[in-house]
Design a protein around this motif. Structure first.
Motif, PDB file in Angstrom:
ATOM      1  N   TYR A 126       0.802  -1.222   0.000  1.00  0.00           N
ATOM      2  CA  TYR A 126       0.000   0.000   0.000  1.00  0.00           C
ATOM      3  C   TYR A 126       0.836   1.275   0.000  1.00  0.00           C
ATOM      4  N   ASP A 127       1.898   1.314   0.780  1.00  0.00           N
ATOM      5  CA  ASP A 127       2.709   2.534   0.860  1.00  0.00           C
ATOM      6  C   ASP A 127       4.057   2.194   1.491  1.00  0.00           C
ATOM      7  N   ALA A 128       5.031   1.899   0.635  1.00  0.00           N
ATOM      8  CA  ALA A 128       6.358   1.499   1.115  1.00  0.00           C
ATOM      9  C   ALA A 128       7.034   2.589   1.926  1.00  0.00           C
ATOM     10  N   SER A 129       6.559   3.831   1.839  1.00  0.00           N
ATOM     11  CA  SER A 129       7.176   4.896   2.635  1.00  0.00           C
ATOM     12  C   SER A 129       6.903   4.708   4.126  1.00  0.00           C
ATOM     13  N   PHE A 130       5.980   3.794   4.475  1.00  0.00           N
ATOM     14  CA  PHE A 130       5.708   3.508   5.874  1.00  0.00           C
ATOM     15  C   PHE A 130       6.394   2.233   6.353  1.00  0.00           C
ATOM     16  N   LEU A 131       7.286   1.671   5.544  1.00  0.00           N
ATOM     17  CA  LEU A 131       8.116   0.566   6.023  1.00  0.00           C
ATOM     18  C   LEU A 131       9.222   1.154   6.889  1.00  0.00           C
ATOM     19  N   SER A 132       9.475   0.540   7.986  1.00  0.00           N
ATOM     20  CA  SER A 132      10.491   1.050   8.899  1.00  0.00           C
ATOM     21  C   SER A 132      11.809   0.308   8.723  1.00  0.00           C
ATOM     22  N   ALA A 133      12.893   1.059   8.765  1.00  0.00           N
ATOM     23  CA  ALA A 133      14.228   0.464   8.765  1.00  0.00           C
ATOM     24  C   ALA A 133      14.709   0.201  10.189  1.00  0.00           C
ATOM     25  N   ASP A 134      13.937   0.658  11.180  1.00  0.00           N
ATOM     26  CA  ASP A 134      14.275   0.469  12.583  1.00  0.00           C
ATOM     27  C   ASP A 134      14.059  -1.005  12.940  1.00  0.00           C
ATOM     28  N   ARG A 136       1.844 -13.234  22.838  1.00  0.00           N
ATOM     29  CA  ARG A 136       2.074 -12.746  24.200  1.00  0.00           C
ATOM     30  C   ARG A 136       2.319 -11.249  24.132  1.00  0.00           C
ATOM     31  N   ALA A 137       1.512 -10.502  24.848  1.00  0.00           N
ATOM     32  CA  ALA A 137       1.716  -9.064  25.000  1.00  0.00           C
ATOM     33  C   ALA A 137       2.659  -8.869  26.170  1.00  0.00           C
ATOM     34  N   ASP A 138       3.869  -8.402  25.883  1.00  0.00           N
ATOM     35  CA  ASP A 138       4.842  -8.234  26.965  1.00  0.00           C
ATOM     36  C   ASP A 138       5.419  -6.829  27.016  1.00  0.00           C
ATOM     37  N   ARG A 139       4.935  -5.943  26.119  1.00  0.00           N
ATOM     38  CA  ARG A 139       5.458  -4.578  26.141  1.00  0.00           C
ATOM     39  C   ARG A 139       4.521  -3.630  25.411  1.00  0.00           C
ATOM     40  N   ILE A 140       4.720  -2.371  25.680  1.00  0.00           N
ATOM     41  CA  ILE A 140       4.090  -1.276  24.946  1.00  0.00           C
ATOM     42  C   ILE A 140       5.218  -0.548  24.235  1.00  0.00           C
ATOM     43  N   ALA A 141       4.997  -0.188  22.989  1.00  0.00           N
ATOM     44  CA  ALA A 141       5.985   0.589  22.237  1.00  0.00           C
ATOM     45  C   ALA A 141       5.349   1.896  21.803  1.00  0.00           C
ATOM     46  N   LEU A 142       6.137   2.939  21.815  1.00  0.00           N
ATOM     47  CA  LEU A 142       5.721   4.234  21.272  1.00  0.00           C
ATOM     48  C   LEU A 142       6.284   4.329  19.867  1.00  0.00           C
ATOM     49  N   HIS A 143       5.397   4.244  18.885  1.00  0.00           N
ATOM     50  CA  HIS A 143       5.799   4.329  17.480  1.00  0.00           C
ATOM     51  C   HIS A 143       5.593   5.743  16.949  1.00  0.00           C
ATOM     52  N   ARG A 144       6.522   6.162  16.131  1.00  0.00           N
ATOM     53  CA  ARG A 144       6.364   7.393  15.351  1.00  0.00           C
ATOM     54  C   ARG A 144       6.113   6.971  13.921  1.00  0.00           C
ATOM     55  N   TYR A 145       5.048   7.503  13.350  1.00  0.00           N
ATOM     56  CA  TYR A 145       4.713   7.222  11.957  1.00  0.00           C
ATOM     57  C   TYR A 145       4.880   8.490  11.140  1.00  0.00           C
ATOM     58  N   ALA A 146       5.691   8.400  10.110  1.00  0.00           N
ATOM     59  CA  ALA A 146       5.872   9.479   9.142  1.00  0.00           C
ATOM     60  C   ALA A 146       6.445   8.835   7.890  1.00  0.00           C
ATOM     61  N   ASN A 147       6.123   9.388   6.748  1.00  0.00           N
ATOM     62  CA  ASN A 147       6.679   8.843   5.510  1.00  0.00           C
ATOM     63  C   ASN A 147       8.197   8.790   5.610  1.00  0.00           C
ATOM     64  N   HIS A 148       8.762   7.640   5.324  1.00  0.00           N
ATOM     65  CA  HIS A 148      10.201   7.392   5.326  1.00  0.00           C
ATOM     66  C   HIS A 148      10.841   7.594   6.700  1.00  0.00           C
ATOM     67  N   ASP A 149      10.047   7.588   7.758  1.00  0.00           N
ATOM     68  CA  ASP A 149      10.610   7.764   9.094  1.00  0.00           C
ATOM     69  C   ASP A 149       9.717   7.141  10.169  1.00  0.00           C
ATOM     70  N   CYS A 150       9.419   5.868  10.019  1.00  0.00           N
ATOM     71  CA  CYS A 150       8.678   5.142  11.055  1.00  0.00           C
ATOM     72  C   CYS A 150       9.705   4.501  11.976  1.00  0.00           C
TER      73      CYS A 150
END
Length: 175
Positions: A28-36, A152-166
């Protein structure tokens, strides 16, 4: 093309379905793939959108909430579809997800789930969007042996979503 502004979301990562969700994200939108490498595309949102620039005190409050919720098991097998055509999986049980959202909303009332669009948000893992040739049955077939997923839910993560910067901004273990 107008790009959506960057936003943050508190999620429970679901690595068991990462392959499928990452492939659909790329479609759908490869700009939202994360390299992290810490970023998990497959997730269940517990509060989003979150604060655009959380302070250290905000992050400490999320850490305290995470520390007060035990890690928990859940299963993903039941497909659903929202009226807008979003095809998703519903966690079973969903009570711990609802409790996480309740606690986070109580701590951050300025961040209503989904901007207040849904008074009672339904915990879910987004898989796809209905279109020609894409419906719950075709999605189930594409998932194949990945369902049922025992998670298994073992954590909460804070994600930043931005084109080319997830990316992951912070991560907290559940108790």
């Amino acid at each position: 093309m107008v790009r959506p502004p960057a936003h943050t979301v508190l999620v429970v990562p679901v690595p068991e379905l990462e392959r499928f969700v990452r492939e659909r994200t790329e479609h759908y939108d490869a700009s939202f793939l994360s390299a992290d490498p810490a970023f998990v595309h497959a997730h269940i949102t517990v509060l989003g959108p979150f604060l655009p620039a959380p302070s250290a005190a905000d992050l400490d409050l999320v850490a305290a909430i995470a520390a007060g919720v035990p890690a928990f098991d859940f299963r993903l097998e039941r497909l659903g579809e929202f009226p807008d055509g979003i095809i998703h999986l519903l966690p079973d049980p969903d009570t711990s997800f609802r409790e996480l959202t309740r606690r986070l909303v109580a701590a951050f009332p300025q961040c209503p789930p989904y901007g207040g669009a849904f008074p009672e948000p339904i915990p879910h893992l987004t898989l796809d969007q209905r279109a020609a040739g894409i419906d719950p049955e075709s999605v189930r077939a594409a998932l194949g042996a990945e369902l049922p997923a025992r998670c298994r839910a073992d954590r909460i993560a804070l994600h930043r979503y931005a084109n080319h910067d997830c990316r992951v901004l912070a991560d907290w273990k559940l108790a």
